[in-house]
Design an enzyme around this catalytic site. Sequence first.
Site, PDB file in Angstrom:
ATOM      1  N   TYR A  28      -0.088   4.717  20.241  1.00 55.94           N
ATOM      2  CA  TYR A  28      -1.532   4.742  19.928  1.00 55.94           C
ATOM      3  C   TYR A  28      -1.999   6.187  19.888  1.00 55.94           C
ATOM      4  O   TYR A  28      -1.679   6.971  20.791  1.00 55.94           O
ATOM      5  CB  TYR A  28      -2.334   3.980  20.987  1.00 55.94           C
ATOM      6  CG  TYR A  28      -2.946   2.733  20.411  1.00 55.94           C
ATOM      7  CD1 TYR A  28      -3.867   2.850  19.363  1.00 55.94           C
ATOM      8  CD2 TYR A  28      -2.600   1.468  20.853  1.00 55.94           C
ATOM      9  CE1 TYR A  28      -4.420   1.723  18.786  1.00 55.94           C
ATOM     10  CE2 TYR A  28      -3.145   0.338  20.278  1.00 55.94           C
ATOM     11  CZ  TYR A  28      -4.062   0.473  19.245  1.00 55.94           C
ATOM     12  OH  TYR A  28      -4.600  -0.637  18.671  1.00 55.94           O
ATOM     13  N   GLU A  69      -5.490   7.249  18.668  1.00 55.23           N
ATOM     14  CA  GLU A  69      -6.875   7.366  18.164  1.00 55.23           C
ATOM     15  C   GLU A  69      -7.356   8.791  18.332  1.00 55.23           C
ATOM     16  O   GLU A  69      -7.139   9.410  19.377  1.00 55.23           O
ATOM     17  CB  GLU A  69      -7.796   6.408  18.928  1.00 55.23           C
ATOM     18  CG  GLU A  69      -7.628   4.972  18.472  1.00 55.23           C
ATOM     19  CD  GLU A  69      -8.565   4.012  19.184  1.00 55.23           C
ATOM     20  OE1 GLU A  69      -9.447   4.477  19.933  1.00 55.23           O
ATOM     21  OE2 GLU A  69      -8.394   2.805  19.004  1.00 55.23           O
ATOM     22  N   ASP A  83     -11.007   8.611  -7.325  1.00 57.55           N
ATOM     23  CA  ASP A  83     -10.023   7.683  -6.757  1.00 57.55           C
ATOM     24  C   ASP A  83      -8.756   7.872  -7.589  1.00 57.55           C
ATOM     25  O   ASP A  83      -8.621   7.330  -8.681  1.00 57.55           O
ATOM     26  CB  ASP A  83     -10.534   6.247  -6.835  1.00 57.55           C
ATOM     27  CG  ASP A  83      -9.528   5.269  -6.233  1.00 57.55           C
ATOM     28  OD1 ASP A  83      -8.351   5.661  -6.037  1.00 57.55           O
ATOM     29  OD2 ASP A  83      -9.903   4.115  -5.973  1.00 57.55           O
ATOM     30  N   THR A 100      -3.720   6.211  -2.765  1.00 60.45           N
ATOM     31  CA  THR A 100      -2.646   5.546  -2.030  1.00 60.45           C
ATOM     32  C   THR A 100      -1.418   6.444  -2.109  1.00 60.45           C
ATOM     33  O   THR A 100      -1.300   7.281  -3.010  1.00 60.45           O
ATOM     34  CB  THR A 100      -2.285   4.194  -2.663  1.00 60.45           C
ATOM     35  OG1 THR A 100      -2.250   4.353  -4.066  1.00 60.45           O
ATOM     36  CG2 THR A 100      -3.283   3.125  -2.303  1.00 60.45           C
ATOM     37  N   LYS A 134       2.428   4.741  -4.749  1.00 54.27           N
ATOM     38  CA  LYS A 134       2.597   4.473  -6.185  1.00 54.27           C
ATOM     39  C   LYS A 134       3.552   5.531  -6.759  1.00 54.27           C
ATOM     40  O   LYS A 134       4.649   5.664  -6.249  1.00 54.27           O
ATOM     41  CB  LYS A 134       1.232   4.423  -6.855  1.00 54.27           C
ATOM     42  CG  LYS A 134       0.360   3.258  -6.315  1.00 54.27           C
ATOM     43  CD  LYS A 134      -0.904   3.059  -7.087  1.00 54.27           C
ATOM     44  CE  LYS A 134      -1.637   1.799  -6.684  1.00 54.27           C
ATOM     45  NZ  LYS A 134      -2.614   1.983  -5.602  1.00 54.27           N
ATOM     46  N   ARG A 164       3.574   2.722   2.076  1.00 56.38           N
ATOM     47  CA  ARG A 164       2.306   2.051   1.781  1.00 56.38           C
ATOM     48  C   ARG A 164       1.222   2.661   2.676  1.00 56.38           C
ATOM     49  O   ARG A 164       1.379   2.735   3.897  1.00 56.38           O
ATOM     50  CB  ARG A 164       2.477   0.556   2.093  1.00 56.38           C
ATOM     51  CG  ARG A 164       1.425  -0.344   1.563  1.00 56.38           C
ATOM     52  CD  ARG A 164       2.001  -1.730   1.352  1.00 56.38           C
ATOM     53  NE  ARG A 164       2.835  -1.756   0.160  1.00 56.38           N
ATOM     54  CZ  ARG A 164       2.366  -1.869  -1.079  1.00 56.38           C
ATOM     55  NH1 ARG A 164       1.071  -2.021  -1.287  1.00 56.38           N
ATOM     56  NH2 ARG A 164       3.181  -1.869  -2.108  1.00 56.38           N
TER      57      ARG A 164
HETATM   58  N1  DSN Z   1      -3.555  -3.179  -6.725  1.00 53.91           N
HETATM   59  C1  DSN Z   1      -3.309  -1.874  -7.282  1.00 53.91           C
HETATM   60  C2  DSN Z   1      -2.769  -1.937  -8.649  1.00 53.91           C
HETATM   61  O1  DSN Z   1      -1.864  -2.714  -8.897  1.00 53.91           O
HETATM   62  O2  DSN Z   1      -3.194  -1.192  -9.504  1.00 53.91           O
HETATM   63  C3  DSN Z   1      -4.523  -1.022  -7.225  1.00 53.91           C
HETATM   64  O3  DSN Z   1      -4.841  -0.798  -5.907  1.00 53.91           O
END
Ligand code: DSN
Length: 422
Positions: A61, A63, A207, A233, A236, A242
């Site tokens: 933990y 925080e 974003d 994120t 990708k 993740r």
């Molecule tokens: N769910 C994602 C996508 O497939 O583009 C976006 O967050």
Amino acid sequence: MSNQTYYGPDFGALQAQDPEIASVLLSELERQRNGLQLIASENFTSPSVLAAMGSTLSNKYAEGYPGKRYYGGCEEVDKVEVIGNERAKSLFGAEHANLQAHSGASANVAVYQAFTKPGDTVLAMSLPHGGHLTHGSKVNFSGKWFNIVSYGVRQDNELIDYDELRDLAIANKPKMICSGATAYPSLIDFEKVRSICDEVGAIMWVDAAHFIGLVAGKAIPSPVPYADVVSFTTHKVLRGPRGGMILSKAEHAAAIDKAVFPGMQGGPIMSNVAAKAVALKEAATPAYQSYAKKVIENAQELAAGLTDHGMRAVSGGTQTHLALIDIRSTGVNGKVADERCGNSGITLNKNSIPYDPESPAVTSGIRVGSPATTTQGMGKAEMRQIADLISRAIKDGGEEAKAAAIRSDVKALCAKFPVYPN
Ligand code: DSN
């Protein structure tokens, strides 16, 4: 170091203790190995990233932030977070980085919280034109708690209509303008968005979840010099674990950190923070830069291959890692194409095209991406083969005998580019 030992994932123990879950892990690995992974938001992380994710840092933990935690025993995890923050700032040329958000959606919750109050007006890309749930969908907190004004793409060229964006900004005086999308194959003109934000006094939020990996690999222009805040994120194109991440100007650092913790979440997942740091180191290499360029070349080749099969690439092609394909010429809708491709060993997703006459549950399109197959080592020739396989699957993937033949060809292609070979 020499007398230190390390405890890592022990699959044998899992198999002995919980064969039910272990067998799912094995069959999912087989699925990833034997099929084509064309979901534009997916990738294959490195074994090093997986090792950090599956580490004992998960037990801690933490925080708070390095040096200012609410728990004891954080000396070691502090090191990981400091290293990760420095790597993020250096890779992206950012003034501030926060690696704690559990996901992209959580990172976006923090952005809203840092810069707005419920009821404020936010200008963001409409979902049917490629935006994300957190950009104002009525079923998401963003659409429920904020006054979202949506902009879209022009019908003639399917590109963002910056004139409409400016007109809407002047008319609605938003507190924040969001650019970024989940199904937009073209580059975004961040300089233009910045000038609109300056004209109306709005916070510029990008974003960058989909394309940040291409930015990291220096394959496309960066939003970081222009934006007040960039959320994304890490799993990708960036090929990390993740999770989510936020970059900002130094003047917004305190607001962002406070919005992430304690505003949006409690303890960070320190194993994932470590894995993000590992991915950032990988992304700073010439090998990753070459990968990012190939991702775009491959997406372009795949789009060209599908076009040669009579389908239409939205906005005429792609400048990124994904292509949005209008498949109406095949006589098959997106939902059926998705099912037939899935049945043929090709994983992709149905996707609305701009001004789609079909509902979001049916759609007239598919979205295809090249991050995962490029990580496998596939190139332009394979993209042409994949286009042929998709075309066959859309036509014949509903008939079991024909689908089985396509599955076998898909498996043969994937066998030449093994995933996690050891
Ligand atoms: N769910 C994602 C996508 O497939 O583009 C976006 O967050």
